[in-house]
Design a protein around this motif. Structure first.
Motif, short mmCIF file in Angstrom:
data_model
loop_
_atom_site.label_atom_id
_atom_site.label_comp_id
_atom_site.label_asym_id
_atom_site.label_seq_id
_atom_site.Cartn_x
_atom_site.Cartn_y
_atom_site.Cartn_z
N PHE A 41 7.30 31.38 57.38
CA PHE A 41 6.31 30.32 57.20
C PHE A 41 6.87 28.98 57.66
O PHE A 41 6.18 28.19 58.31
CB PHE A 41 5.90 30.26 55.73
CG PHE A 41 4.87 29.20 55.43
CD1 PHE A 41 3.55 29.36 55.81
CD2 PHE A 41 5.22 28.03 54.77
CE1 PHE A 41 2.60 28.38 55.55
CE2 PHE A 41 4.29 27.06 54.50
CZ PHE A 41 2.97 27.23 54.89
N PHE A 42 8.13 28.72 57.33
CA PHE A 42 8.77 27.48 57.74
C PHE A 42 8.84 27.39 59.27
O PHE A 42 8.58 26.33 59.85
CB PHE A 42 10.18 27.41 57.15
CG PHE A 42 10.95 26.18 57.52
CD1 PHE A 42 10.60 24.94 57.03
CD2 PHE A 42 12.03 26.26 58.39
CE1 PHE A 42 11.29 23.79 57.39
CE2 PHE A 42 12.74 25.12 58.75
CZ PHE A 42 12.37 23.88 58.25
N PHE A 43 9.15 28.51 59.92
CA PHE A 43 9.20 28.51 61.38
C PHE A 43 7.82 28.24 61.97
O PHE A 43 7.69 27.51 62.97
CB PHE A 43 9.72 29.86 61.89
CG PHE A 43 9.63 30.02 63.38
CD1 PHE A 43 10.56 29.41 64.21
CD2 PHE A 43 8.60 30.76 63.95
CE1 PHE A 43 10.46 29.54 65.59
CE2 PHE A 43 8.50 30.90 65.32
CZ PHE A 43 9.44 30.29 66.14
N ARG A 44 6.79 28.83 61.38
CA ARG A 44 5.43 28.57 61.85
C ARG A 44 5.09 27.09 61.79
O ARG A 44 4.47 26.54 62.70
CB ARG A 44 4.43 29.37 61.02
CG ARG A 44 4.26 30.83 61.42
CD ARG A 44 3.22 31.49 60.53
NE ARG A 44 2.88 32.83 60.96
CZ ARG A 44 1.95 33.13 61.84
NH1 ARG A 44 1.27 32.15 62.42
NH2 ARG A 44 1.69 34.38 62.16
N CYS A 45 5.47 26.44 60.69
CA CYS A 45 5.20 25.01 60.54
C CYS A 45 5.91 24.20 61.62
O CYS A 45 5.33 23.28 62.21
CB CYS A 45 5.63 24.54 59.15
SG CYS A 45 4.63 25.21 57.80
N HIS A 47 6.87 25.28 64.58
CA HIS A 47 6.23 25.58 65.87
C HIS A 47 4.91 24.82 66.01
O HIS A 47 4.60 24.28 67.08
CB HIS A 47 6.00 27.08 65.99
CG HIS A 47 5.34 27.49 67.27
ND1 HIS A 47 5.89 27.26 68.51
CD2 HIS A 47 4.15 28.10 67.50
CE1 HIS A 47 5.09 27.72 69.46
NE2 HIS A 47 4.01 28.22 68.86
N ALA A 48 4.14 24.75 64.92
CA ALA A 48 2.87 24.03 64.96
C ALA A 48 3.10 22.53 65.17
O ALA A 48 2.33 21.88 65.89
CB ALA A 48 2.09 24.26 63.66
N LEU A 49 4.16 21.98 64.56
CA LEU A 49 4.48 20.58 64.79
C LEU A 49 4.83 20.31 66.25
O LEU A 49 4.44 19.28 66.82
CB LEU A 49 5.65 20.16 63.89
CG LEU A 49 5.34 19.97 62.40
CD1 LEU A 49 6.63 19.71 61.63
CD2 LEU A 49 4.37 18.80 62.21
N LYS A 50 5.56 21.25 66.85
CA LYS A 50 5.93 21.10 68.26
C LYS A 50 4.69 21.10 69.15
O LYS A 50 4.54 20.24 70.03
CB LYS A 50 6.87 22.24 68.66
CG LYS A 50 7.27 22.22 70.12
CD LYS A 50 8.16 23.41 70.47
CE LYS A 50 8.50 23.44 71.96
NZ LYS A 50 9.33 24.62 72.29
N VAL A 51 3.78 22.05 68.91
CA VAL A 51 2.55 22.11 69.69
C VAL A 51 1.69 20.89 69.42
O VAL A 51 1.08 20.31 70.32
CB VAL A 51 1.79 23.41 69.38
CG1 VAL A 51 0.46 23.44 70.13
CG2 VAL A 51 2.63 24.63 69.76
N MET A 68 -3.60 24.87 69.06
CA MET A 68 -3.20 24.10 67.88
C MET A 68 -4.09 24.43 66.69
O MET A 68 -3.61 24.59 65.56
CB MET A 68 -3.25 22.60 68.20
CG MET A 68 -2.73 21.72 67.08
SD MET A 68 -1.00 22.08 66.69
CE MET A 68 -1.02 21.88 64.92
N ALA A 69 -5.39 24.51 66.93
CA ALA A 69 -6.31 24.87 65.86
C ALA A 69 -6.02 26.27 65.33
O ALA A 69 -6.06 26.53 64.13
CB ALA A 69 -7.75 24.78 66.35
N PHE A 70 -5.68 27.17 66.26
CA PHE A 70 -5.36 28.55 65.88
C PHE A 70 -4.10 28.60 65.02
O PHE A 70 -4.06 29.25 63.97
CB PHE A 70 -5.17 29.38 67.15
CG PHE A 70 -4.70 30.79 66.90
CD1 PHE A 70 -5.59 31.76 66.51
CD2 PHE A 70 -3.37 31.12 67.05
CE1 PHE A 70 -5.16 33.05 66.27
CE2 PHE A 70 -2.93 32.40 66.82
CZ PHE A 70 -3.83 33.37 66.43
N LEU A 71 -3.05 27.88 65.43
CA LEU A 71 -1.81 27.84 64.66
C LEU A 71 -2.04 27.19 63.29
O LEU A 71 -1.51 27.67 62.28
CB LEU A 71 -0.74 27.07 65.44
CG LEU A 71 -0.24 27.70 66.74
CD1 LEU A 71 0.69 26.74 67.46
CD2 LEU A 71 0.45 29.03 66.48
#
Length: 350
Positions: A41-45, A47-51, A68-71
């Motif tokens: 979950f932390f990695f997803r966050c 990655h979403a910040l990067k995008v 971005m909306a999908f992530l």
């Protein structure tokens, strides 16, 4: 630990089933290791910040915005699972401990109040995340957001309160009550024929997690009209909560130290009914389906943006279709057959 592991398993299964273009550019082995270490979950966050940074500060194409909306939606859904699988049971336990000791510091009171707000906020955040896939005119307004937040708050607070009160005098009863209600909810979800995950095994995990949410709050899981399912669910929860409150009253011996609990319990039923009233208000005047009915019939719905129906954001690349998001949209809006055929990733609804 089990709740966290279940959420990490969902995150991993979603990544494996996503189109390659939507996956982070990270080796599969590393992704698996991160999820095993409970860091998925932390990695997803991150990655979403990067995008998101790329979308905000660079001239990103429309597909990048859809990504971005999908992530963001996946993160919102995982946060919802975390809220009801971990935070809400912990909130119930904390409330039970305070009632048991009959002592509460100001910080504990503020913490409990904040926790109740966070639970309702997680539902609103998930709702808004799904709305973000609709065209702007169907996104949630400030007034709609407030009503949605309040009706969830007024429904969840009495539920958690009566469970904590029941545990106050019948602590071992909760160990029986929760599995029985969870099993009933699991069977109910199974009977509705969910098709969210890629295979039957992960689908059972999804249903089990949804059943935990349904122990505390409404969560739509099937296509079609929700009116009758909602009436059945809220009727069941209302009766169940009243039985828990009556069991507490039966075991409660009037005393000065617990004298404040009786008016609190008496206010639980009006609070729940107020929440139901706000929910009816939302679905009668503020839900996007109402806007669609005002603009045209559902038979005119065109997922590619035809006039007179729901208009969805969609990816321009056909290979970015994601059946998980497609299924979510179909559970919330009665799309026409043509719309379902043309529906692309990002066309999720409430």
């Amino acid at each position: 630990a089990a709740a966290s592991a279940a959420a990490q398993a969902c995150s991993w299964l979603w990544l494996r089933s996503d189109p390659p273009a939507l996956r982070p550019a990270v080796p599969v082995a590393l992704l698996a290791a991160l999820h095993l270490l409970q860091l998925g979950f932390f990695f997803r966050c991150l990655h979403a910040l990067k995008v998101g940074w790329k979308v905000c500060w660079a001239k990103a194409e429309e597909d990048e915005q859809r990504r971005m909306a999908f992530l963001s939606h996946d993160i919102s859904m995982l946060r919802l699972f975390e809220t009801f699988l971990e935070n809400t049971p912990q909130l119930t336990l904390l409330l039970y401990i305070i009632l048991r000791t009959n002592k509460a510091e100001l910080s504990q009171g503020l913490g409990i109040g904040t926790a109740f707000l966070c639970v309702s906020w997680s539902l609103l955040d998930y709702h808004q995340s799904l709305r973000s896939f609709l065209q702007d005119k169907y996104e949630l307004s400030l007034g709609s957001s407030i009503i949605y937040f309040l009706w969830n708050l007024f429904l969840i607070c009495p539920r958690i309160l009566v469970v904590a009160l029941f545990a106050l005098f019948w602590p071992y009863g909760v160990a029986v009550h929760f599995p029985l209600v969870w099993l009933a909810m699991f069977l109910w979800v199974s009977l509705q024929g969910t098709d969210f995950m890629e295979s039957s095994g992960p689908e059972q995990l999804y249903r089990a997690m949804v059943a935990v949410i349904l122990y505390f709050s409404w969560f739509n899981v099937a296509q079609g009209r929700t009116l009758y399912r909602s009436i059945i669910y809220h009727g069941f929860i209302l009766v169940d909560s009243m039985l828990l409150a009556l069991a507490w009253l039966w075991g409660w011996a009037p005393s000065e130290e617990y004298s404040y609990l009786l008016p609190v319990v008496s206010a639980a039923l009006p609070c729940y009914l107020l929440g139901l009233g706000l929910r009816v208000t939302y679905y009668k005047w503020l839900h996007p389906n109402v806007q669609v009915q005002q603009e045209g019939s559902y038979d005119e719905v065109d997922a590619s943006g035809g006039s007179g129906g729901l208009e969805f954001h969609s990816f321009l690349e056909p290979d970015l279709v994601n059946r998980r998001m497609q299924w979510l949209a179909q559970t919330q809006f009665p799309l026409s057959r043509l719309a379902r055929q043309q529906f692309l990733n990002g066309a999720a609804a409430v």
